[in-house]
Design an enzyme around this catalytic site. Structure first.
Site, mmCIF file in Angstrom:
data_model
loop_
_atom_site.group_PDB
_atom_site.id
_atom_site.type_symbol
_atom_site.label_atom_id
_atom_site.label_comp_id
_atom_site.label_asym_id
_atom_site.label_seq_id
_atom_site.Cartn_x
_atom_site.Cartn_y
_atom_site.Cartn_z
ATOM 1 C CG HIS A 1 -1.794 -1.162 1.331
ATOM 2 N ND1 HIS A 1 -2.127 -1.728 2.543
ATOM 3 C CD2 HIS A 1 -2.415 -1.903 0.390
ATOM 4 C CE1 HIS A 1 -2.922 -2.770 2.335
ATOM 5 N NE2 HIS A 1 -3.109 -2.895 1.035
ATOM 6 C CE LYS B 1 2.229 3.398 6.071
ATOM 7 N NZ LYS B 1 1.823 2.296 5.213
ATOM 8 C CE1 TYR C 1 0.912 -0.837 8.866
ATOM 9 C CE2 TYR C 1 -0.348 -1.751 10.686
ATOM 10 C CZ TYR C 1 0.083 -1.817 9.383
ATOM 11 O OH TYR C 1 -0.303 -2.857 8.598
ATOM 12 C CG ASP D 1 -4.059 -6.023 -0.045
ATOM 13 O OD1 ASP D 1 -4.192 -4.821 -0.349
ATOM 14 O OD2 ASP D 1 -3.804 -6.397 1.109
#
Length: 170
Positions: free
Chosen positions: A56, A65, A125, A161
């Site tokens: 992504h 991140k 995350y 996905d």
């Protein structure tokens, strides 16, 4: 806390301080003074073995991140999609588990995904931007141009996905 360089500029392994005793451990994940990034959005995902999430990327409101595994073990994969980067289209992968003494810092401009290698896993995350569904894209996890060596050929995927685009179409 120490920052270790990887083969891709800006992608860092964040060696963390872990304090262990007879009760368990306490782990410092991130300090502003180390990365000098403001993380405003935290997420947690739970996955079953052989689940693959990703790859992504948010095109408009890109996110840096920090990835930390709090339970289980994953194969974490990032793809450099920074147009002017010398490593554009190259990927980096690393196994991360709850026992790891590091987290992974992913700068803006990278596609990110992971596969759960253990019975279950929980991934934490920290992100520098909120999720922007309208600008989110998914790269094809098994794109031949990326040459990612995933441990299995038929992972558990979401519909989104499974419909990822090829790097050449990005």
């Amino acid at each position: 806390m120490k920052l270790l360089k990887t083969s891709i500029k800006g992608l860092l392994i964040v060696k963390t301080d872990i304090y262990k005793d007879n009760r368990g451990f306490f782990k410092e994940v991130e300090k502003f003074k180390t990365l000098k990034k403001k993380f405003i959005f935290d997420c947690l995902s739970f996955s079953k073995k052989n689940t693959l999430r990703g790859l992504h990327l948010q095109k408009k409101k890109s996110q840096a991140k920090i990835i930390t595994v709090t339970q289980g073990k994953i194969l974490d994969v990032v793809v450099d999609l920074r147009k002017k980067s010398k490593t554009y289209g190259k990927h980096f992968s690393i196994e991360i588990s709850e026992k790891s003494d590091f987290s992974l810092f992913i700068p803006q401009g990278f596609a990110h995904g992971f596969m759960c290698l253990s019975k279950t896993c929980i991934v934490y995350y920290k992100c520098t931007n909120y999720r922007d569904q309208k600008s989110e894209i998914t790269l094809k996890w098994n794109d031949k141009d990326l040459k990612i060596k995933w441990p299995i050929k038929n992972p558990i995927l979401s519909k989104k996905d499974s419909l990822g685009m090829a790097l050449s179409d990005y």
